[in-house]
Motif scaffolding. Structure first.
Motif, PDB file in Angstrom:
ATOM      1  N   ASP A   1       0.465  -3.653   5.126  1.00  0.00           N
ATOM      2  CA  ASP A   1      -0.397  -3.668   3.943  1.00  0.00           C
ATOM      3  C   ASP A   1      -1.863  -3.468   4.327  1.00  0.00           C
ATOM      4  O   ASP A   1      -2.630  -2.832   3.598  1.00  0.00           O
ATOM      5  CB  ASP A   1      -0.235  -4.989   3.185  1.00  0.00           C
ATOM      6  CG  ASP A   1       1.170  -5.171   2.634  1.00  0.00           C
ATOM      7  OD1 ASP A   1       1.833  -4.147   2.394  1.00  0.00           O
ATOM      8  OD2 ASP A   1       1.592  -6.325   2.452  1.00  0.00           O
TER       9      ASP A   1
ATOM     10  N   GLY B   1       0.792  -1.217   0.000  1.00  0.00           N
ATOM     11  CA  GLY B   1       0.000   0.000   0.000  1.00  0.00           C
ATOM     12  C   GLY B   1       0.823   1.265   0.000  1.00  0.00           C
ATOM     13  O   GLY B   1       2.023   1.268  -0.304  1.00  0.00           O
ATOM     14  N   SER B   2       0.166   2.368   0.377  1.00  0.00           N
ATOM     15  CA  SER B   2       0.774   3.696   0.263  1.00  0.00           C
ATOM     16  C   SER B   2       1.932   3.906   1.229  1.00  0.00           C
ATOM     17  O   SER B   2       2.841   4.676   0.933  1.00  0.00           O
ATOM     18  CB  SER B   2      -0.308   4.755   0.516  1.00  0.00           C
ATOM     19  OG  SER B   2      -0.897   4.572   1.794  1.00  0.00           O
TER      20      SER B   2
ATOM     21  N   LEU C   1      -2.378   9.701   4.856  1.00  0.00           N
ATOM     22  CA  LEU C   1      -1.163   8.919   5.127  1.00  0.00           C
ATOM     23  C   LEU C   1      -0.736   9.083   6.584  1.00  0.00           C
ATOM     24  O   LEU C   1      -0.298   8.112   7.227  1.00  0.00           O
ATOM     25  CB  LEU C   1      -0.044   9.361   4.188  1.00  0.00           C
ATOM     26  CG  LEU C   1       1.267   8.567   4.253  1.00  0.00           C
ATOM     27  CD1 LEU C   1       1.030   7.107   3.902  1.00  0.00           C
ATOM     28  CD2 LEU C   1       2.308   9.170   3.335  1.00  0.00           C
TER      29      LEU C   1
ATOM     30  N   ASP D   1      -3.891   0.131   4.776  1.00  0.00           N
ATOM     31  CA  ASP D   1      -4.464   0.870   3.642  1.00  0.00           C
ATOM     32  C   ASP D   1      -5.949   0.601   3.482  1.00  0.00           C
ATOM     33  O   ASP D   1      -6.653   1.402   2.881  1.00  0.00           O
ATOM     34  CB  ASP D   1      -3.741   0.512   2.338  1.00  0.00           C
ATOM     35  CG  ASP D   1      -2.635   1.500   2.025  1.00  0.00           C
ATOM     36  OD1 ASP D   1      -2.884   2.706   2.166  1.00  0.00           O
ATOM     37  OD2 ASP D   1      -1.544   1.065   1.666  1.00  0.00           O
ATOM     38  N   ASN D   2      -6.415  -0.529   3.986  1.00  0.00           N
ATOM     39  CA  ASN D   2      -7.846  -0.841   3.943  1.00  0.00           C
ATOM     40  C   ASN D   2      -8.429  -0.525   5.317  1.00  0.00           C
ATOM     41  O   ASN D   2      -8.334  -1.313   6.247  1.00  0.00           O
ATOM     42  CB  ASN D   2      -8.061  -2.319   3.586  1.00  0.00           C
ATOM     43  CG  ASN D   2      -9.498  -2.633   3.266  1.00  0.00           C
ATOM     44  OD1 ASN D   2     -10.428  -2.076   3.859  1.00  0.00           O
ATOM     45  ND2 ASN D   2      -9.708  -3.546   2.330  1.00  0.00           N
ATOM     46  N   TYR D   3      -9.038   0.659   5.448  1.00  0.00           N
ATOM     47  CA  TYR D   3      -9.460   1.149   6.762  1.00  0.00           C
ATOM     48  C   TYR D   3     -10.413   0.191   7.457  1.00  0.00           C
ATOM     49  O   TYR D   3     -10.247  -0.127   8.644  1.00  0.00           O
ATOM     50  CB  TYR D   3     -10.119   2.522   6.618  1.00  0.00           C
ATOM     51  CG  TYR D   3     -10.793   2.998   7.886  1.00  0.00           C
ATOM     52  CD1 TYR D   3     -10.039   3.495   8.940  1.00  0.00           C
ATOM     53  CD2 TYR D   3     -12.170   2.921   8.035  1.00  0.00           C
ATOM     54  CE1 TYR D   3     -10.635   3.921  10.113  1.00  0.00           C
ATOM     55  CE2 TYR D   3     -12.787   3.337   9.205  1.00  0.00           C
ATOM     56  CZ  TYR D   3     -12.015   3.841  10.244  1.00  0.00           C
ATOM     57  OH  TYR D   3     -12.619   4.245  11.403  1.00  0.00           O
TER      58      TYR D   3
ATOM     59  N   LYS E   1      -2.933   6.888   8.757  1.00  0.00           N
ATOM     60  CA  LYS E   1      -2.534   5.479   8.627  1.00  0.00           C
ATOM     61  C   LYS E   1      -1.286   5.189   9.472  1.00  0.00           C
ATOM     62  O   LYS E   1      -1.207   4.157  10.141  1.00  0.00           O
ATOM     63  CB  LYS E   1      -2.268   5.144   7.163  1.00  0.00           C
ATOM     64  CG  LYS E   1      -3.510   5.151   6.278  1.00  0.00           C
ATOM     65  CD  LYS E   1      -3.146   4.926   4.818  1.00  0.00           C
ATOM     66  CE  LYS E   1      -4.379   5.008   3.927  1.00  0.00           C
ATOM     67  NZ  LYS E   1      -4.033   4.870   2.496  1.00  0.00           N
TER      68      LYS E   1
END
Length: 537
Positions: free
Chosen positions: A226, A165-166, A197, A229-231, A200
């Motif tokens: 990883d 992810g980001s 960001l 990134d998927n809240y 996160k």
């Protein structure tokens, strides 16, 4: 000892002989159990029964003043609050980890060290501590009551695979492995403008360096990086179980490290054991203040000062009349989603029945509200239909006016064209006759401006200015009226669709209500039958 059976939280019948009380009256012992009472601070607690003497893992003659080190650092919370600010903190608190930012406690290493010294031989799923000859269990249930985190594993999340992810692409692109220290340094130094960001990073920092505390050189699982990134996946993950597993291992090893040189670290979130001590030992309240009665319990305590090993020994564990309490969850706590693993069948049935009654009340409210909305939409529909009829009549009137104006313009131009044609023909005939005469004669040429050339249709540039303005205004009005008509038609269609959806929703809710009532009647009938059978027996 008490003759009041209704005071007991749990009760077991026994044939225990007799006992002589303070009034010299002989009483029969008919049962043993746990009594719930209310203390001076208004909190309901449960007195526990006394166990037989058991041996500590660490012998009493080996107890020392060593310091326990929390690897799950409370300083992480302060750094997150400072970095995020008020606006981003309000966003962070909406998640399942948000309540952890409200903690007002400081680590009391000496108190937790005393608890570690009092550790008994434990099983694989809970730890046992003996305080003044009373045994207390600290397992996943107690950890959940304190921390308020989800513990039930979701197989659908466990089976997911995540792409990088980001955080990887923006911060750790060159690193194949990321340690907990690198994560903390990256969070503190981050000064970018990407707020998403930053949030996160804050969530990952809280999990890795507070809930899953361990040595700074410990490598973070790639899956956790990883997943952030998927809240929704990250927020619904069973962090409570993961944190407890690591804390359990750290606390289970801790008694064997007390005899080593220097301080000893404890992995996981050992601050939960400190809150557990606040809950079960009444004398700890001289160092801790109960500031509320909220859920979860970790948010109810505040402590600001570190205490020495000697102070904890004399004022907490060796104090006269030490009051001890069993930590029993309340009904309100058991209704929380993170406690679903610890409910019994009867409690689940009770919650389902309450949910059915609640849905019935919501159903009645929703129906009345939907009916009012439906009536309002019908009135709006009638109003739009009337406006549509009036606009349609205005459009027809405008069309008739435009047709009349066009007809007049065409007839006037046709007459002008015929007149100009006759004048031009006469002029050309006179000129031809003049050139044909043998004797010269004086000719006077007069230039006549032809104002109306022959044309089959009127040119917009040659129309009268007032007439042109009238026609343009009429055409604009007609366009506006047609647009309003189309808008009204679209509104009418939308209202009809909403009405149909409301009717369908009413039908579905009515079916659900009937099914709920049927289930309730079925259970009542079953209970009535069981009561009848018991009476017959």
């Amino acid at each position: 000892m008490t003759p009041n059976k209704d005071w007991f939280e749990s009760y077991t019948k026994v044939d225990g002989g007799q006992v002589l009380l303070g009034n010299n009256k002989l009483w029969m012992i008919v049962g043993i159990g746990i009594v719930r009472n209310k203390t001076h601070d208004g909190v309901e607690r449960t007195l526990i029964e006394e166990y037989k003497k058991m041996e500590y893992i660490t012998s009493v003659n080996q107890w020392n003043k060593k310091k326990l080190q929390f690897l799950g650092k409370l300083g992480v919370i302060e750094s997150i609050k400072t970095k995020l600010g008020a606006r981003l903190m309000s966003i962070f608190k909406k998640g399942s980890l948000g309540h952890l930012l409200d903690l007002k406690i400081t680590p009391m290493n000496a108190l937790v060290h005393h608890m570690v010294l009092r550790t008994l031989e434990s099983g694989d799923d809970e730890l046992k501590y003996m305080v003044n000859d009373h045994v207390f269990s600290f397992g996943l249930k107690e950890f959940s009551i304190i921390m308020g985190l989800k513990t039930k594993i979701d197989p659908s999340i466990e089976s997911m695979t995540f792409k990088r992810g980001s955080i990887w692409t923006n911060l750790f692109l060159e690193n194949k492995l990321v340690t907990k220290k690198q994560l903390e340094e990256t969070f503190i130094k981050y000064d970018g403008c990407d707020e998403d960001l930053l949030l996160k990073l804050a969530r990952l920092h809280l999990v890795e360096n507070f809930l899953l505390g361990s040595q700074p050189t410990k490598v973070i699982e790639k899956k956790h990086i990883d997943m952030v990134d998927n809240y929704f996946v990250f927020d619904d993950y069973h962090w409570g179980r993961v944190s407890f597993d690591l804390t359990f291992k750290g606390l289970k090893k801790a008694p064997h490290r007390t005899s080593d040189g220097g301080n000893y670290p404890v992995d996981g979130c050992a601050i939960a054991l400190q809150i557990f001590a606040f809950e079960i030992i009444g004398t700890t309240h001289i160092y801790a203040n109960k500031i509320g009665d909220q859920i979860p319990r970790i948010t109810n305590w505040s402590s600001t000062e570190q205490q020495t090993f000697e102070n904890i020994s004399t004022k907490v564990f060796q104090a006269p009349n030490v009051s001890l309490f069993q930590m029993i969850p309340t009904d309100e706590e058991m209704r929380k989603s993170y406690m679903v693993e610890f409910r019994d069948v009867e409690f689940n049935e009770e919650i389902q029945e309450e949910a059915g009654q609640s849905s019935k009340a919501e159903y009645n409210f929703d129906i009345s509200e939907l009916l009012r909305q439906n009536e309002k939409l019908l009135k709006q529909n009638e109003k739009i239909l009337r406006q549509n009829d009036r606009l349609e009549s205005e459009i027809n009137d405008m069309k008739r006016i435009i047709c009349a104006i066009h007809k007049k313009f065409f007839e006037d131009n046709l007459e002008k064209n015929k007149s100009n044609t006759n004048v031009s023909s006469a002029r050309r005939t006179a000129e031809a006759q003049t050139y044909d005469q043998e004797e010269p004669m004086e000719v006077y040429l007069v230039w006549v401006k032809d104002e109306s050339p022959i044309m089959t249709s009127p040119s917009p540039l040659q129309q009268e200015p007032a007439e042109v303005q009238i026609e343009v205004e009429i055409e604009e009005q007609a366009t506006t009226v047609e647009g309003k008509e189309q808008e009204n038609i679209e509104q009418q269609v939308e209202i009809e669709e909403q009405s149909a959806a409301i009717v369908e929703q009413e039908h579905q809710q009515e079916q659900e209500n009937i099914e709920t009532q049927f289930q309730i009647l079925k259970k009542k009938k079953k209970r009535s039958k069981e009561c009848t059978q018991e009476k017959r027996k």
